[in-house]
Design an enzyme around this catalytic site. Structure first.
Site, PDB file in Angstrom:
ATOM      1  CG  HIS A 159      14.290-107.429 -33.248  1.00  0.00           C
ATOM      2  ND1 HIS A 159      13.588-108.101 -32.274  1.00  0.00           N
ATOM      3  CD2 HIS A 159      14.240-108.224 -34.346  1.00  0.00           C
ATOM      4  CE1 HIS A 159      13.137-109.251 -32.765  1.00  0.00           C
ATOM      5  NE2 HIS A 159      13.519-109.343 -34.025  1.00  0.00           N
ATOM      6  CD  GLU A 184      17.891-107.765 -30.419  1.00  0.00           C
ATOM      7  OE1 GLU A 184      16.667-107.656 -30.588  1.00  0.00           O
ATOM      8  OE2 GLU A 184      18.432-107.525 -29.339  1.00  0.00           O
ATOM      9  CG  HIS A 235      14.084-109.897 -23.282  1.00  0.00           C
ATOM     10  ND1 HIS A 235      12.930-109.732 -22.570  1.00  0.00           N
ATOM     11  CD2 HIS A 235      13.746-109.789 -24.587  1.00  0.00           C
ATOM     12  CE1 HIS A 235      11.941-109.539 -23.417  1.00  0.00           C
ATOM     13  NE2 HIS A 235      12.399-109.566 -24.643  1.00  0.00           N
ATOM     14  NE  ARG A 266       8.811-108.201 -33.868  1.00  0.00           N
ATOM     15  CZ  ARG A 266       8.838-109.048 -32.835  1.00  0.00           C
ATOM     16  NH1 ARG A 266       9.596-108.791 -31.795  1.00  0.00           N
ATOM     17  NH2 ARG A 266       8.099-110.132 -32.825  1.00  0.00           N
ATOM     18  CG  ASN A 316      16.752-102.661 -28.698  1.00  0.00           C
ATOM     19  OD1 ASN A 316      16.049-101.858 -29.294  1.00  0.00           O
ATOM     20  ND2 ASN A 316      16.631-103.962 -28.863  1.00  0.00           N
ATOM     21  CD  GLU A 336      21.047-110.643 -26.145  1.00  0.00           C
ATOM     22  OE1 GLU A 336      21.400-110.377 -27.312  1.00  0.00           O
ATOM     23  OE2 GLU A 336      20.151-110.027 -25.536  1.00  0.00           O
ATOM     24  NE  ARG A 369       5.783-106.128 -33.783  1.00  0.00           N
ATOM     25  CZ  ARG A 369       5.558-107.139 -32.938  1.00  0.00           C
ATOM     26  NH1 ARG A 369       5.775-106.986 -31.650  1.00  0.00           N
ATOM     27  NH2 ARG A 369       5.099-108.291 -33.366  1.00  0.00           N
ATOM     28  CG  HIS A 397      10.732 -99.920 -27.498  1.00  0.00           C
ATOM     29  ND1 HIS A 397       9.789-100.552 -28.282  1.00  0.00           N
ATOM     30  CD2 HIS A 397      11.282-100.875 -26.721  1.00  0.00           C
ATOM     31  CE1 HIS A 397       9.752-101.835 -27.976  1.00  0.00           C
ATOM     32  NE2 HIS A 397      10.658-102.056 -27.029  1.00  0.00           N
ATOM     33  CB  THR A 441      12.380-111.523 -28.312  1.00  0.00           C
ATOM     34  OG1 THR A 441      12.670-110.476 -29.227  1.00  0.00           O
ATOM     35  CG2 THR A 441      12.910-112.840 -28.831  1.00  0.00           C
TER      36      THR A 441
END
Ligand code: PXP
Length: 238
Positions: free
Chosen positions: A43, A70, A191, A45, A7, A151, A49, A10, A101
């Site tokens: 992801h 996602e 996660h 969003r 992922n 998941e 963000r 970030h 999440t």
């Protein structure tokens, strides 16, 4: 052997903190693929963000592996998924004020909308995964709405502090894997997984893919700092 989908959200978080174009999550995804990642997770969003629409578009054109998108269960996101055609869509709950999440999707509550949206995405050739807690009722409901995969939210396992609590969470995950596979669901997990806690989950048979972000990007920043400082030092001091 389980696969690893990295992922890169970030990397986008760092970029967006300055409102500039670097570091680019697209570049990070290329490097992750070269390092052996089996897929890239992003992801998108609702508040954008971190990952932006532009990232989704360019990644779709450049990824050599698989894209796991996602997203929340909204009309806007479903339309983006149908346009982008990622290999997998993972449906997640989304709260505007959460840092990440927080819980799994309540598949029981959302049954009728999910059934319709899952079918719509599948008709476009997208594999649909539901991000849920390792809970029997949620697993049964995921099967009932026609999902291809679940998941398992590993957050609780990662957060508990004592060994007996950890064992209890691992047992929940193990039972969830077995129940989901009996129903023919593909099982992914993610996660909160990091370099200390991942091995005990990775040792469990039956998990197809891990989705891991924060710990990998955090470690990348730290293991890369020496080289980054050295290179800047050379530019300044020769
Ligand atoms: N899986 C899902 C569904 C997520 O929402 C996230 C966080 O974006 C992850 C996996 C990755 O979690 P982490 O960044 O803690 O590795």
């Amino acid at each position: 052997m389980a696969k690893l989908s990295v992922n890169v959200d970030h990397i986008a978080t760092i970029r967006n903190a300055r409102g500039v174009s670097e570091p680019d999550p697209v570049a990070a995804a290329v490097l992750a693929e070269l390092a052996g990642a089996d897929g890239i997770t992003i992801h998108l969003r609702e508040d954008r963000r971190h990952i932006q629409d532009r990232d989704v578009e360019i990644l779709r054109r450049t990824l050599k592996t698989r894209m796991n998108l996602e997203m929340a269960l909204t009309e806007e996101m479903v339309a983006i998924a149908l346009k982008t055609l990622p290999e997998t869509v993972t449906l997640v709950p989304e709260g505007r004020h959460e840092l990440t999440t927080e819980g799994g999707l309540d598949v029981i509550l959302l049954q009728s909308t999910l059934k319709q949206k899952v079918a719509l995405l599948q008709q476009a050739g997208i594999m649909v995964s539901l991000f849920i807690e390792p809970d029997m009722e949620q697993i049964k409901a995921s099967h009932k709405v026609g999902a291809d995969a679940i998941e398992i939210h590993t957050g609780m396992y990662c957060e508990v502090r004592t060994e007996s609590e950890r064992r209890e969470q691992l047992r929940r995950i193990e039972l969830a894997i077995s129940a989901a596979r009996k129903l023919g669901l593909v099982v992914n997990a993610g996660h909160g997984l990091d370099y200390r806690n991942v091995s005990r989950v990775a040792a469990m048979p039956g998990i197809e893919e891990f989705n891991i972000g924060h710990s990998i990007i955090s470690r990348a920043a730290l293991v890369g700092i020496e080289r980054a400082v050295r290179e800047m030092g050379v530019l300044i001091k020769g």
